[in-house]
Design an enzyme around this catalytic site. Sequence first.
Site, short mmCIF file in Angstrom:
data_model
loop_
_atom_site.label_atom_id
_atom_site.label_comp_id
_atom_site.label_asym_id
_atom_site.label_seq_id
_atom_site.Cartn_x
_atom_site.Cartn_y
_atom_site.Cartn_z
N LYS A 144 0.62 -1.35 -0.17
CA LYS A 144 0.01 0.21 0.10
C LYS A 144 1.02 1.05 0.30
CE LYS A 144 -2.12 -1.76 3.62
NZ LYS A 144 -2.37 -2.56 4.66
N THR A 171 -7.37 8.76 9.20
CA THR A 171 -7.58 7.73 8.84
C THR A 171 -6.71 6.10 9.63
OG1 THR A 171 -5.16 7.72 8.40
CG2 THR A 171 -6.23 8.50 6.51
N GLY A 204 -7.61 2.58 11.27
CA GLY A 204 -7.86 1.94 11.03
C GLY A 204 -7.64 1.40 8.98
N THR A 205 -7.04 2.72 8.47
CA THR A 205 -7.19 2.20 7.14
C THR A 205 -7.63 0.73 6.84
OG1 THR A 205 -5.60 3.37 6.67
CG2 THR A 205 -7.43 4.24 6.58
N GLY A 206 -5.85 0.16 7.28
CA GLY A 206 -5.39 -1.09 6.74
C GLY A 206 -6.12 -2.42 6.73
N CYS A 207 -6.41 -1.92 8.42
CA CYS A 207 -7.81 -3.66 8.93
C CYS A 207 -9.10 -3.35 8.25
CB CYS A 207 -7.77 -2.73 10.06
SG CYS A 207 -6.64 -2.82 11.46
#
Length: 497
Positions: free
Chosen positions: A397, A429, A431-434
């Site tokens: 990412k 932003t 929690g974007t990865g989860c």
Amino acid sequence: MEQKKDFLRLVVDRHPSASPVRGIYLITDDGARLVERVTQALASGVKLLQYRRKAGASGEILSTGLQLKRQCAEAGATFIVNDDLALARALDADGLHLGQEDGNPQEARRELGQQKIIGISTHNLAEALKAEADGADYIGFGAMFPTGSKEISHLAGPEAIPAIKAQVKIPLVAIGGIDRDNGSRVLDNGADALAVISAILGSRDPGLAAAELALLFNRREPYPRGSVLTIAGSDSGGGAGIQADLKTVTLLGTYGASAMTALTAQNTRGVTAIHGVPAAFLSQQLDAVLSDIPVDVIKTGMLFSGENIGIIADKLLQYGRRIVVIDPVMLAKGGAELIDRKALTLFKDRLLPAAYLLTPNIPEAEKLTGCTIHNEDDMCRAAEILHRLGAGNVLIKGGHLAEGTAVDILFDGKDFSRYPVPRILTKNTHGTGCTLASAIAAFLAQGEPLPQAIAAAKGFITIAIKLAQPLGKGHGPVNHYMAAQQVRCRQGAPHQE
């Protein structure tokens, strides 16, 4: 008496919904280690096996057939012989598949018995109607796409299936050039089964290839469609971790289950305390879910300890889970370390090779590879390294780069794919990865092939960031609810009742 007659008619009804001819229909090749490769595929979702041999001594053909029949029986799969009535009789196969010039289904049924399954290859509506009238239980229809296994003289294409299905009521097995990325087109046009050879048996990992294809059939299921197990830590603030995972999976229309690795005292400003879950209790959670609930995709996040990583790696092997999305969570949004050096080494040795998809951001990719990443070329090099370490597919990412367009890069071991989106300037932003990894898992569980699942998840997280509303005093969470509403409307999916 009339009631009894109706009952008997229903028992022998050859309607597709009552037929075992559904799912992945694997046709054997003449390559080495055939029984081993087929066994791996049967363990990952193959429902029917067609034994086709072009050459070989009769004794060896019979011996191999007996081994394959035994493997099918253990896996609960249907065993069909191709074009050889005598072999089908000798093996007491479940059925026989005939070509247009290979005999009559009525004669085959008299020889093999009324309960055996008879299929016929067809290339157009006239042949399909004749096969049904002659008593076939299913038709093979194709070719769907060009294929390298033989020269194609009849290229019907997926768009020809609806006209056949409108008039022919027995199951249709689509054949010819089908793989993970085009199989969804064939299913969406109405095929009951997908016949494949090289897409599974030509793969370095036949079990994984079969698992990928098997997931495509979920696209026809009612909502909640498919299931995802998230293995991660709890975020008391609700923006990341298991809370974000379950929100994402549920709102997108998939069933969500969970196993907790750690509790965190956390809000939008950061993590203030972590309480790890004992590894033995994590093991109990995983056993409870995986022994009962048919989990399609597993997604991992914060793992906390080396003991937890070892338990998860063991359980993936024990339960034969192949579609695993691993988000290598190492740092909280506020900078807190979420994994120690010993656990990181164990992660690279035990869990990373189990990843169907690994989804590191740039700092995580740097930590895993030891490389410094400044641009897309560096991202590609890091993805290649992570693939060599064992990850099947790697999605790096690019949100931490400074360019105006945020680009994620997928490497599948051969090719790179770019997923660019306009950068959204916001601090909300959390929690974007989860959320992205869980959305990918949900779309996979719903029957989307990996490239489309990533594209759909990117669309979802982009909307969720764009619509994020300030909440708390730090990095606010993304807007799962409104993003899911927009995605579901675009897909035309019905609201859940």
